[in-house]
Design a protein around this motif. Structure first.
Motif, PDB file in Angstrom:
ATOM      1  N   ASN A  31      33.208  42.947  43.060  1.00  0.00           N
ATOM      2  CA  ASN A  31      33.285  41.611  42.067  1.00  0.00           C
ATOM      3  C   ASN A  31      34.433  40.362  43.211  1.00  0.00           C
ATOM      4  N   THR A  32      34.002  40.288  44.608  1.00  0.00           N
ATOM      5  CA  THR A  32      34.696  39.009  45.124  1.00  0.00           C
ATOM      6  C   THR A  32      34.749  38.288  45.394  1.00  0.00           C
ATOM      7  N   ILE A  33      34.833  36.490  45.622  1.00  0.00           N
ATOM      8  CA  ILE A  33      35.070  35.624  45.003  1.00  0.00           C
ATOM      9  C   ILE A  33      35.338  34.788  46.749  1.00  0.00           C
ATOM     10  N   PRO A  34      34.201  33.552  46.853  1.00  0.00           N
ATOM     11  CA  PRO A  34      34.507  33.502  47.568  1.00  0.00           C
ATOM     12  C   PRO A  34      36.339  32.563  47.572  1.00  0.00           C
ATOM     13  N   THR A  35      36.634  32.301  49.219  1.00  0.00           N
ATOM     14  CA  THR A  35      38.269  31.985  49.066  1.00  0.00           C
ATOM     15  C   THR A  35      38.343  30.635  48.902  1.00  0.00           C
ATOM     16  N   ASN A  36      37.192  30.247  49.360  1.00  0.00           N
ATOM     17  CA  ASN A  36      36.767  28.282  48.949  1.00  0.00           C
ATOM     18  C   ASN A  36      36.063  27.547  47.975  1.00  0.00           C
ATOM     19  N   PHE A  37      36.394  28.292  46.643  1.00  0.00           N
ATOM     20  CA  PHE A  37      36.128  27.790  45.877  1.00  0.00           C
ATOM     21  C   PHE A  37      37.607  27.725  44.363  1.00  0.00           C
ATOM     22  N   ASP A  38      37.298  27.148  44.023  1.00  0.00           N
ATOM     23  CA  ASP A  38      38.591  26.038  43.250  1.00  0.00           C
ATOM     24  C   ASP A  38      39.023  27.385  42.488  1.00  0.00           C
ATOM     25  N   LEU A  39      37.958  27.686  42.289  1.00  0.00           N
ATOM     26  CA  LEU A  39      38.147  29.478  41.257  1.00  0.00           C
ATOM     27  C   LEU A  39      38.770  30.640  41.546  1.00  0.00           C
ATOM     28  N   PHE A  40      39.121  30.384  42.905  1.00  0.00           N
ATOM     29  CA  PHE A  40      39.448  31.715  43.996  1.00  0.00           C
ATOM     30  C   PHE A  40      40.869  31.407  43.986  1.00  0.00           C
ATOM     31  N   LYS A  41      41.467  29.672  43.883  1.00  0.00           N
ATOM     32  CA  LYS A  41      42.278  28.989  44.340  1.00  0.00           C
ATOM     33  C   LYS A  41      43.752  29.374  43.211  1.00  0.00           C
ATOM     34  N   LEU A  42      42.306  28.875  41.004  1.00  0.00           N
ATOM     35  CA  LEU A  42      43.192  29.309  40.318  1.00  0.00           C
ATOM     36  C   LEU A  42      43.964  31.055  40.337  1.00  0.00           C
ATOM     37  N   LEU A  43      43.004  32.253  40.489  1.00  0.00           N
ATOM     38  CA  LEU A  43      42.760  33.106  40.103  1.00  0.00           C
ATOM     39  C   LEU A  43      44.077  34.593  41.426  1.00  0.00           C
TER      40      LEU A  43
END
Length: 760
Positions: A746-758
């Motif tokens: 369940n990795t999330i790309p680090t360049n996504f705004d979602l990753f910055k939020l989480l």
């Protein structure tokens, strides 16, 4: 159409080259009862059972043997008047991704990225739905006696609790025979007092020599004719993941051991005589006596192995038939699927052959009726030992794919979606998230919270946040953020009591005043430098007096009652507690001014003295329990307890917390506990019980010492340990879902705004 002068009721007709007859007659059974018992013929009955998946492929040989031990034992104990059918149905699923519809509320950027992440992970994978069943058949003249015997054999297989009723069984049959989904109940099955076959049978069947048409779709039935000496246990798995709509049925019937031994011994004598004759013929022609037909020699050796296996290795012999049905919208589509299936079969040194001129018999053999209608022809039947049968293991890699579940990632091996509805698929929905620092634990939890906020808009979300992990997420969703520290504007009245009338019958007997006294004693013993038993006794006396005088008291009234107690001890205690009752640190001495019923609530303890966090947590948890009780049956409350280890600093606190964990769960809350200090929990008996009794555990990267403890406690096979070792990638790990072990990504790309939020 008429038959014997009577009008023939029916849902449609069967077309063959020579005659017409109703489609009901194409189903080879007599009656399907409401409890799921099927009368196949005058003296033959069957019951159907749904099988759940188990951890199997990927295990060591020893672990596999343990997994299949009950299966082997049950097969071995089957009597000759019982038959067993393994039935597996696979369906390609449309890429039905979790939906994150636009709401134009400022959060659509995150919904869009969530959907993009899921699609990217599954870009090249087709989702496969696999269902497994077993059908047990016995021969008996009486339905009631047959039903009892079938239930006993199901109990022997440890699956009697999954016995299917008539409607459930009918749905499986219609899924194969009909071109569309049919909503069934038993009344509809018996519509107009007709036989259940009027509902289950397709409206139209056309039969050719090597295929059939059922309504608007085509099917073709095959049998496995050439069995290699050893068939690997991945055979069924590869067939099921061929990205095609197929149905597999394995029928087995046990031989009577004494009869089969006599048969084999006689065959051995004949084979031996044949070899001796060949040796004599070789001698007369001057050929070496050692030159014997390889086929004859192998046949004799195989026969000898079978006899030895039956005598010494506790093997049993079965007659067996494996059939496979391919579905398609056209014969061309079936041909493409057949090519793929045959490629898989060739990898295992075998092949499938169409049931030539036996398609209707083949269809009824495939269907979960429990009878092998091809069993009378030798070309369709093979003899197998118990070991051979269990090589057709119905277990692969466990999956969870709820129709309305939360997305937890993709299966690290099968690349299938992991969708889970904790409230529907687990006996208890409580969850633990365990992972070392930097393992992606917080991102995983916030991903879960975010999905719940998007999908379960009517549910309440309450987070206990000792380290300010969730405030950014909370502000985005306008959560009520409760700051707990000295001088805070937020107040929780430590003396608030739960409404007793809201408690269930068992909890009505709880002495709520005594529990509140215990909480005060714990509170004072933690915040005061000195606190002795005599002072604890005074606290008890004052608290009991207080609740007799006041309905909703605070620590201010409590201090007033304490001042009335004569003596030096009470006087000194009054001075010591003054800062916390009427002084500068009186965060729990005023009436509660927080809307505890808010949809999203966060208790932030970041600014609180670390030494006070464990005891303050108890005050907060006590209020949470009160709100859970008050909202039971009205709305679901999803609780998140971060830094779970803070509740496990003493044996008393560990027991107190685990009792509360059970209580909130009993009143309908859905608790999740999160910690990176697994060893702290493991250091207490209550913590060990909590881990071993939790049905849903998410394990991320672990420290080596914790990994070994968890391996032993959760009985984790070695093959799964790399997924949670100190080398595991953040956001990947292992889920234990009701005993099923599922490695996930369940990795999330680090360049996504979602990753910055989480991210933390």
């Amino acid at each position: 159409m008429k038959k014997n002068g009577k009008k023939w009721k029916g849902s449609g007709f069967v077309r063959t080259s020579s005659r017409l007859f109703t489609t009901q007659n194409s189903l080879y059974y007599k009656s399907l009862f409401e409890n799921g018992l099927m009368q196949v013929s005058a003296d033959t009955y069957s019951r159907m059972i749904r099988l759940s998946d188990k951890n199997y492929l990927g295990l060591s040989e020893e672990a596999k043997s343990t997994c299949l031990s009950f299966y082997k034992a049950a097969l071995h104990e089957m009597e000759p008047d019982f038959d067993f059918q393994l039935f597996i149905k696979t369906r390609k699923k449309e890429q039905d991704f979790p939906q994150f519809e636009e709401m134009f509320d400022g959060m659509d950027v995150y919904r869009k990225e969530m959907g993009q992440i899921v699609r990217e992970k599954l870009r090249e994978e087709r989702q496969i739905g696999i269902e497994r069943f077993a059908v047990f058949t016995t021969r008996d003249r009486e339905a009631k006696r047959a039903s009892l015997r079938l239930k006993k054999i199901a109990e022997r297989f440890s699956v009697s609790e999954f016995l299917m009723d008539g409607v459930e069984r009918g749905k499986v049959i219609t899924d194969i025979l009909q071109s569309r989904k049919i909503e069934l109940d038993y009344d509809s099955l018996l519509l107009n007092e007709c036989n259940t076959k009027d509902t289950l049978a397709p409206a139209y069947i056309e039969i050719s020599k090597d295929s059939m048409r059922l309504n608007d779709k085509f099917v073709k039935v095959f049998t496995l004719l050439d069995y290699p000496n050893f068939l690997e246990d991945t055979f069924l798995y590869d067939l099921c993941h061929a990205q095609r709509d197929i149905v597999i049925s394995l029928h087995v019937r046990p031989y009577e051991t004494s009869k089969i031994l006599n048969l084999f011994q006689n065959q051995k004598v004949l084979n031996t005589a044949k070899i001796i004759q060949q040796e004599k013929a070789n001698y007369r022609e001057g050929i070496s006596g050692n030159y014997i037909s390889e086929i004859d020699r192998n046949a004799l050796e195989a026969l000898q192995d079978l006899i030895e296996g039956i005598k010494k290795s506790d093997q049993k012999m079965f007659s067996a038939t494996l059939t496979l049905l391919i579905e398609g919208d056209s014969l061309e589509e079936i041909k493409v699927a057949e090519t793929m299936i045959q490629k898989i079969a060739k990898r295992y040194f075998t092949e499938f052959s169409p049931c030539y001129k036996r398609q209707l018999e083949g269809l009824n053999t495939v269907l979960p009726l429990g009878v092998n209608y091809l069993g009378n022809e030798k070309r369709f039947v093979r003899d197998m030992t118990t070991e051979n049968v269990t090589n057709f293991a119905p277990y692969f890699y466990p999956m969870t794919n709820s129709e309305h579940g939360i997305f937890y990632g993709i299966h690290a091996i099968t690349r299938q979606m992991i969708l889970l509805d904790r409230t529907k698929e687990l006996i208890t929905p409580s969850t633990l998230v365990l992972g070392s620092s930097g393992s992606g634990k917080s991102v995983m939890v916030k991903w879960n919270i975010l999905q719940n906020l998007f999908h379960h808009t009517l549910d309440r979300m309450v987070i206990v946040d000792p380290e300010d992990e969730y405030s950014r997420l909370g502000r985005l969703f306008q959560a009520e953020e409760v700051q707990i520290f000295s001088g805070s504007k937020h107040h929780l009245n430590i003396l608030d009591l739960v409404q007793k009338s809201n408690l269930d019958e068992e909890d009505q007997t709880i002495d709520l005043v005594k529990e509140k006294t215990n909480l005060l004693v714990q509170f004072f013993s933690k915040i005061l430098k000195e606190f002795n038993d005599e002072e604890a006794g005074i606290v008890d006396r004052v608290t009991r007096i207080l609740y007799k005088k006041y309905q909703e008291p605070t620590l201010v009234e409590w201090a007033g009652e304490l001042a009335k107690i004569p003596g030096n001890v009470s006087g000194k205690l009054l001075l010591k507690v003054e800062p916390y009752t009427i002084g500068s640190m009186s965060i729990f001495s005023k009436r509660t001014n927080i809307d505890l019923n808010r949809k999203f609530l966060i208790f932030n303890l970041k600014r609180l003295d670390p030494l006070l966090k464990p005891v303050v947590m108890k005050v907060i948890l006590d209020h949470i329990w009160q709100e859970v009780v008050r909202n039971q049956g009205v709305t679901k409350t999803r609780l998140f307890f971060d830094e779970l280890q803070l509740n496990f600093d003493t044996e008393y606190n560990a027991k107190w917390f685990t009792d509360l964990w059970s209580r909130v769960r009993k009143y309908g809350a859905i608790p999740t506990g999160i910690t990176q200090n697994v060893s702290t929990l493991l250091g207490f008996q209550e913590g060990q019980k909590m881990i071993s009794n939790t049905e849903f555990t998410i394990l991320l990267r672990q420290k080596n010492v914790d990994l070994q403890y968890l391996k032993q406690m959760m009985d984790l096979p070695d093959c799964f340990l790399p997924y949670i070792s100190d080398q595991a990638i953040p956001g990947t790990g292992l889920m234990n879902v009701g005993g099923k072990l599922i490695p996930f990504d369940n990795t999330i790309p680090t360049n996504f705004d979602l990753f910055k939020l989480l991210e933390t």
